[in-house]
Design a protein around this motif. Structure first.
Motif, PDB file in Angstrom:
ATOM      1  N   LEU A   1      69.102  25.279  42.543  1.00 49.67           N
ATOM      2  CA  LEU A   1      69.917  24.888  43.592  1.00 49.67           C
ATOM      3  C   LEU A   1      70.576  26.286  44.069  1.00 49.67           C
ATOM      4  O   LEU A   1      71.209  27.024  43.301  1.00 49.67           O
ATOM      5  CB  LEU A   1      70.968  23.810  43.196  1.00 49.67           C
ATOM      6  N   VAL A   2      70.587  26.310  45.170  1.00 46.42           N
ATOM      7  CA  VAL A   2      70.937  27.652  46.069  1.00 46.42           C
ATOM      8  C   VAL A   2      71.979  27.324  47.240  1.00 46.42           C
ATOM      9  O   VAL A   2      71.785  26.422  47.891  1.00 46.42           O
ATOM     10  CB  VAL A   2      70.177  28.609  46.506  1.00 46.42           C
ATOM     11  N   LYS A   3      73.044  27.940  47.209  1.00 47.23           N
ATOM     12  CA  LYS A   3      73.875  27.771  48.348  1.00 47.23           C
ATOM     13  C   LYS A   3      73.735  28.341  49.644  1.00 47.23           C
ATOM     14  O   LYS A   3      73.351  29.516  49.494  1.00 47.23           O
ATOM     15  CB  LYS A   3      75.388  27.921  47.837  1.00 47.23           C
ATOM     16  N   ILE A   4      73.710  27.687  50.810  1.00 49.26           N
ATOM     17  CA  ILE A   4      73.181  28.366  52.035  1.00 49.26           C
ATOM     18  C   ILE A   4      74.365  28.555  52.765  1.00 49.26           C
ATOM     19  O   ILE A   4      75.338  27.954  53.351  1.00 49.26           O
ATOM     20  CB  ILE A   4      72.557  27.506  53.090  1.00 49.26           C
ATOM     21  N   ASP A   5      74.990  30.163  52.502  1.00 44.48           N
ATOM     22  CA  ASP A   5      76.211  30.742  52.793  1.00 44.48           C
ATOM     23  C   ASP A   5      76.698  30.278  54.453  1.00 44.48           C
ATOM     24  O   ASP A   5      77.506  30.438  54.830  1.00 44.48           O
ATOM     25  CB  ASP A   5      76.172  32.099  52.578  1.00 44.48           C
ATOM     26  N   ASN A   6      75.518  30.667  55.252  1.00 45.92           N
ATOM     27  CA  ASN A   6      75.799  30.683  56.591  1.00 45.92           C
ATOM     28  C   ASN A   6      75.915  29.478  57.068  1.00 45.92           C
ATOM     29  O   ASN A   6      76.248  29.171  58.528  1.00 45.92           O
ATOM     30  CB  ASN A   6      74.770  31.590  57.545  1.00 45.92           C
ATOM     31  N   LEU A   7      75.832  28.482  56.584  1.00 43.29           N
ATOM     32  CA  LEU A   7      75.988  27.145  56.973  1.00 43.29           C
ATOM     33  C   LEU A   7      77.166  26.422  56.203  1.00 43.29           C
ATOM     34  O   LEU A   7      77.673  25.347  56.750  1.00 43.29           O
ATOM     35  CB  LEU A   7      74.612  26.125  56.617  1.00 43.29           C
ATOM     36  N   SER A   8      77.603  27.072  55.138  1.00 40.57           N
ATOM     37  CA  SER A   8      78.647  26.687  54.405  1.00 40.57           C
ATOM     38  C   SER A   8      80.144  27.016  54.788  1.00 40.57           C
ATOM     39  O   SER A   8      80.059  28.186  55.715  1.00 40.57           O
ATOM     40  CB  SER A   8      78.594  27.045  53.097  1.00 40.57           C
ATOM     41  N   GLY A   9      81.186  26.374  54.651  1.00 41.12           N
ATOM     42  CA  GLY A   9      82.357  26.847  55.174  1.00 41.12           C
ATOM     43  C   GLY A   9      83.541  26.377  54.297  1.00 41.12           C
ATOM     44  O   GLY A   9      83.361  26.249  53.203  1.00 41.12           O
ATOM     45  N   ALA A  10      84.856  26.405  54.933  1.00 45.06           N
ATOM     46  CA  ALA A  10      85.946  26.064  54.108  1.00 45.06           C
ATOM     47  C   ALA A  10      86.052  24.532  53.617  1.00 45.06           C
ATOM     48  O   ALA A  10      86.529  24.459  52.692  1.00 45.06           O
ATOM     49  CB  ALA A  10      87.194  26.332  54.807  1.00 45.06           C
ATOM     50  N   LYS A  11      85.403  23.525  54.377  1.00 38.81           N
ATOM     51  CA  LYS A  11      85.403  22.111  54.062  1.00 38.81           C
ATOM     52  C   LYS A  11      84.343  21.787  53.304  1.00 38.81           C
ATOM     53  O   LYS A  11      84.467  20.467  52.686  1.00 38.81           O
ATOM     54  CB  LYS A  11      85.797  21.412  55.154  1.00 38.81           C
ATOM     55  N   ALA A  12      83.226  22.287  53.555  1.00 28.52           N
ATOM     56  CA  ALA A  12      81.840  21.837  53.063  1.00 28.52           C
ATOM     57  C   ALA A  12      81.070  23.158  52.618  1.00 28.52           C
ATOM     58  O   ALA A  12      80.820  23.955  53.212  1.00 28.52           O
ATOM     59  CB  ALA A  12      81.174  21.137  53.801  1.00 28.52           C
ATOM     60  N   SER A  13      79.921  22.753  51.599  1.00 25.03           N
ATOM     61  CA  SER A  13      78.851  23.888  51.130  1.00 25.03           C
ATOM     62  C   SER A  13      77.715  23.071  51.229  1.00 25.03           C
ATOM     63  O   SER A  13      77.645  21.694  51.189  1.00 25.03           O
ATOM     64  CB  SER A  13      79.287  24.262  49.756  1.00 25.03           C
ATOM     65  N   ILE A  14      76.708  23.631  51.887  1.00 22.49           N
ATOM     66  CA  ILE A  14      75.250  23.202  52.085  1.00 22.49           C
ATOM     67  C   ILE A  14      74.599  23.899  51.167  1.00 22.49           C
ATOM     68  O   ILE A  14      74.524  24.965  50.855  1.00 22.49           O
ATOM     69  CB  ILE A  14      74.761  23.537  53.559  1.00 22.49           C
ATOM     70  N   TYR A  15      73.694  23.093  50.295  1.00 25.28           N
ATOM     71  CA  TYR A  15      72.539  23.726  49.345  1.00 25.28           C
ATOM     72  C   TYR A  15      71.247  23.257  49.657  1.00 25.28           C
ATOM     73  O   TYR A  15      70.953  22.396  50.301  1.00 25.28           O
ATOM     74  CB  TYR A  15      73.363  22.960  47.930  1.00 25.28           C
ATOM     75  N   SER A  16      70.260  24.078  49.063  1.00 21.12           N
ATOM     76  CA  SER A  16      68.976  23.806  49.141  1.00 21.12           C
ATOM     77  C   SER A  16      68.526  23.795  47.759  1.00 21.12           C
ATOM     78  O   SER A  16      69.150  24.703  46.851  1.00 21.12           O
ATOM     79  CB  SER A  16      68.389  24.657  50.088  1.00 21.12           C
ATOM     80  N   VAL A  17      67.061  23.415  47.692  1.00 21.93           N
ATOM     81  CA  VAL A  17      66.419  23.412  46.334  1.00 21.93           C
ATOM     82  C   VAL A  17      65.106  24.687  46.585  1.00 21.93           C
ATOM     83  O   VAL A  17      64.620  24.647  47.467  1.00 21.93           O
ATOM     84  CB  VAL A  17      65.597  22.223  45.917  1.00 21.93           C
ATOM     85  N   ILE A  18      65.228  25.454  45.590  1.00 23.96           N
ATOM     86  CA  ILE A  18      63.985  26.341  45.457  1.00 23.96           C
ATOM     87  C   ILE A  18      63.192  25.862  44.157  1.00 23.96           C
ATOM     88  O   ILE A  18      63.689  25.493  43.130  1.00 23.96           O
ATOM     89  CB  ILE A  18      64.470  27.888  45.384  1.00 23.96           C
ATOM     90  N   GLN A  19      61.621  26.030  44.426  1.00 23.90           N
ATOM     91  CA  GLN A  19      60.756  25.380  43.343  1.00 23.90           C
ATOM     92  C   GLN A  19      60.311  26.740  42.769  1.00 23.90           C
ATOM     93  O   GLN A  19      59.859  27.597  43.567  1.00 23.90           O
ATOM     94  CB  GLN A  19      59.658  24.447  44.101  1.00 23.90           C
ATOM     95  N   GLU A  20      59.980  26.739  41.463  1.00 26.18           N
ATOM     96  CA  GLU A  20      59.381  28.110  40.772  1.00 26.18           C
ATOM     97  C   GLU A  20      58.158  27.812  40.988  1.00 26.18           C
ATOM     98  O   GLU A  20      57.190  26.822  41.146  1.00 26.18           O
ATOM     99  CB  GLU A  20      59.839  27.739  39.392  1.00 26.18           C
ATOM    100  N   ASN A  21      57.362  28.832  41.226  1.00 23.51           N
ATOM    101  CA  ASN A  21      55.910  28.941  41.727  1.00 23.51           C
ATOM    102  C   ASN A  21      55.033  29.259  40.297  1.00 23.51           C
ATOM    103  O   ASN A  21      55.817  29.301  39.210  1.00 23.51           O
ATOM    104  CB  ASN A  21      55.337  30.074  42.883  1.00 23.51           C
ATOM    105  N   GLU A  22      53.695  29.107  40.530  1.00 23.96           N
ATOM    106  CA  GLU A  22      52.965  29.623  39.217  1.00 23.96           C
ATOM    107  C   GLU A  22      53.222  30.617  38.367  1.00 23.96           C
ATOM    108  O   GLU A  22      52.962  30.719  37.158  1.00 23.96           O
ATOM    109  CB  GLU A  22      51.222  29.415  39.691  1.00 23.96           C
TER     110      GLU A  22
END
Length: 56
Positions: free
Chosen positions: A5-26
């Motif tokens: 789980l990684v935070k997307i800094d340029n979409l996050s702010g003081a009131k909310a944080s936005i996260y995305s998921v990264i999957q491990e490759n082979e």
């Protein structure tokens, strides 16, 4: 499969944080997030909606 789980800094702010998921490759590396994949797949069709929120 492992996921990270990684935070997307340029979409996050003081009131909310936005996260995305990264999957491990082979080879055991974490590359592109699901959010980045979504943006890449839809940037041509939805550029006017995506551009104000995420640098393309």
């Amino acid at each position: 499969m492992k996921y990270k789980l990684v935070k997307i800094d340029n979409l996050s702010g003081a009131k909310a944080s936005i996260y995305s998921v990264i999957q491990e490759n082979e080879s055991g590396n974490f590359e592109e997030s699901f959010f980045d994949s979504f943006i890449e797949e839809n940037k041509i069709l939805l550029l006017s909606e995506i551009k104000p929120y995420y640098c393309v």
